[in-house]
Enzyme design. Structure first.
Site, PDB file in Angstrom:
ATOM      1  N   LYS A  55       7.968   0.993  -4.497  1.00 25.73           N
ATOM      2  CA  LYS A  55       7.224   0.289  -3.645  1.00 25.73           C
ATOM      3  C   LYS A  55       7.922  -0.130  -2.432  1.00 25.73           C
ATOM      4  O   LYS A  55       7.444  -0.035  -1.302  1.00 25.73           O
ATOM      5  CB  LYS A  55       6.306  -0.703  -4.398  1.00 25.73           C
ATOM      6  CG  LYS A  55       5.279  -0.474  -5.008  1.00 25.73           C
ATOM      7  CD  LYS A  55       4.998  -1.577  -6.019  1.00 25.73           C
ATOM      8  CE  LYS A  55       3.948  -1.089  -7.175  1.00 25.73           C
ATOM      9  NZ  LYS A  55       3.598  -2.147  -8.377  1.00 25.73           N
ATOM     10  N   GLN A  99       4.653  -7.835 -10.567  1.00 28.61           N
ATOM     11  CA  GLN A  99       4.298  -6.732 -11.342  1.00 28.61           C
ATOM     12  C   GLN A  99       3.920  -6.812 -12.946  1.00 28.61           C
ATOM     13  O   GLN A  99       4.642  -7.828 -13.362  1.00 28.61           O
ATOM     14  CB  GLN A  99       5.626  -5.589 -11.547  1.00 28.61           C
ATOM     15  CG  GLN A  99       5.789  -4.642 -12.207  1.00 28.61           C
ATOM     16  CD  GLN A  99       4.677  -3.358 -11.417  1.00 28.61           C
ATOM     17  OE1 GLN A  99       4.665  -3.501 -10.229  1.00 28.61           O
ATOM     18  NE2 GLN A  99       4.212  -2.428 -12.321  1.00 28.61           N
ATOM     19  N   ASP A 122      -2.912  -6.738  -4.753  1.00 34.46           N
ATOM     20  CA  ASP A 122      -3.443  -6.250  -5.861  1.00 34.46           C
ATOM     21  C   ASP A 122      -4.813  -6.313  -5.924  1.00 34.46           C
ATOM     22  O   ASP A 122      -5.614  -5.489  -6.574  1.00 34.46           O
ATOM     23  CB  ASP A 122      -2.753  -6.685  -7.081  1.00 34.46           C
ATOM     24  CG  ASP A 122      -1.609  -6.035  -7.496  1.00 34.46           C
ATOM     25  OD1 ASP A 122      -1.552  -4.753  -7.443  1.00 34.46           O
ATOM     26  OD2 ASP A 122      -0.672  -6.588  -8.155  1.00 34.46           O
TER      27      ASP A 122
HETATM   28  N1  GUN Z   1       1.281  -2.427 -13.472  1.00 33.28           N
HETATM   29  C1  GUN Z   1       0.854  -1.424 -13.511  1.00 33.28           C
HETATM   30  N2  GUN Z   1       0.087  -1.147 -12.561  1.00 33.28           N
HETATM   31  C2  GUN Z   1       0.026  -2.248 -11.466  1.00 33.28           C
HETATM   32  C3  GUN Z   1      -0.715  -2.632 -10.326  1.00 33.28           C
HETATM   33  O1  GUN Z   1      -1.375  -1.945  -9.903  1.00 33.28           O
HETATM   34  N3  GUN Z   1      -0.130  -3.741  -9.972  1.00 33.28           N
HETATM   35  C4  GUN Z   1       0.862  -4.633 -10.598  1.00 33.28           C
HETATM   36  N4  GUN Z   1       1.076  -5.767 -10.103  1.00 33.28           N
HETATM   37  N5  GUN Z   1       1.308  -4.309 -11.780  1.00 33.28           N
HETATM   38  C5  GUN Z   1       0.886  -3.100 -12.104  1.00 33.28           C
END
Ligand code: GUN
Length: 296
Positions: A55, A99, A122
């Site tokens: 990311k 995350q 998100d």
């Molecule tokens: N863990 C797995 N997928 C995601 C996501 O789309 N966002 C976040 N914050 N954590 C994740």
């Protein structure tokens, strides 16, 4: 019946990332704004490490600022909430991503609730979820948004289509169903308790599967010509002691019946990060009252 077309999420995501990069350059030129994304990783889960690293790299490649915060697995809920409060108040931060999953001592819901909805890239905050339910503009969860963009690219107008979403998670299944409803699909949300799941799936023009179980949907659950979006990313034992990634749909079987299908890897996965960048750009614009450049 000819073999299904492959929906190339990797190429689609590369185009979207390039477009976000172009729009970020316009924003820097016109408003002197460089969007910033803060990613918070608690603990050392290897898969989460990889996601956060990817990311950060993608954010920088799109010409935006990336701020990475790595906290030990022993971090308390109060410490994490303090960091979220500091990021909410930081003018350089337009998007906050914590995350998931978080270690057991931390209540994920309380952390998500603490994020400023205007920075919730998100789209998990109840305010953004509520906007999605109401059909109001807001920040939309990245994975279902990526699925929707691929579906619209493939099929054009989705109005009146029979859409079946298998899986009812807050991250994918529920927001996916709401996005498809917003496009005037007839939506069914199916799950482990659904009666005659095979027949429900077979009736779908659009079949989105997000359950996290390898090859759970066999080919004979797919209707002829259906568009299949496989959200699953499951690591299974492969040949020679190696592992490989498979989706939630039995790919080769489904490919013989479907009209179009996303592969795993290279389907939905790359779109999630591209949509995160897109949401960060949107958040930077919305917060300052600038018209958002890319429509859903
Ligand atoms: N863990 C797995 N997928 C995601 C996501 O789309 N966002 C976040 N914050 N954590 C994740």
């Amino acid at each position: 019946m000819t073999e299904a077309a492959l929906i190339d999420g990797k190429a689609f995501a590369a185009n979207l990332r390039a477009e976000v990069g172009r729009q970020a350059a316009v924003l820097a030129e016109s408003h002197d704004v460089v969007p910033g994304l803060a990613a918070v990783l608690v603990g050392e889960d290897p898969a989460s490490e990889v996601y956060v690293r990817n990311k950060g790299k993608a954010t920088r490649e799109a010409g935006m600022n990336s701020f990475e915060h790595r906290l030990p697995a022993s971090t308390s809920q109060a410490e994490l909430l303090d960091l979220v409060a500091a990021l909410n108040a930081d003018e350089k931060v337009d998007g906050i991503l914590v995350q998931l999953p978080l270690p057991g001592q931390i209540d994920s819901g309380a952390v998500i609730d603490a994020i400023d909805p205007a920075k919730d890239v998100d789209g998990f905050h109840p305010v953004n979820m509520g906007r999605l339910v109401n059909g109001a503009p807001g920040l939309v969860p990245c994975t279902p948004l990526g699925c929707l963009l691929m579906l619209k690219d493939r099929l054009g107008d989705l109005s009146g289509k029979n859409a079946v979403v298998v899986g009812r998670s807050n991250i994918v299944g529920k927001p996916m169903a709401l996005l498809l409803l917003r496009e005037s699909c007839t939506v069914t949300v199916a799950h482990s308790r659904t009666r005659d799941l095979a027949a429900v799936c077979r009736d779908a023009d659009i079949l989105v599967v997000a359950v996290g179980r390898p090859a759970m949907v066999p080919g004979d659950w797919v209707g002829p010509g259906a568009t299949v979006i496989d959200v699953g990313i499951n690591r299974v034992a492969g040949e020679g002691g190696k592992t490989r990634l498979v989706g939630d749909v039995a790919f080769e079987e489904a490919r013989a019946v479907a009209g179009a299908i996303t592969p795993v890897p290279g389907g939905v996965g790359p779109m999630t990060i591209a949509c995160l960048l897109r949401n960060t750009l949107h958040a930077a614009c919305l917060r300052r009252g600038i018209a958002v450049p890319l429509a859903d």
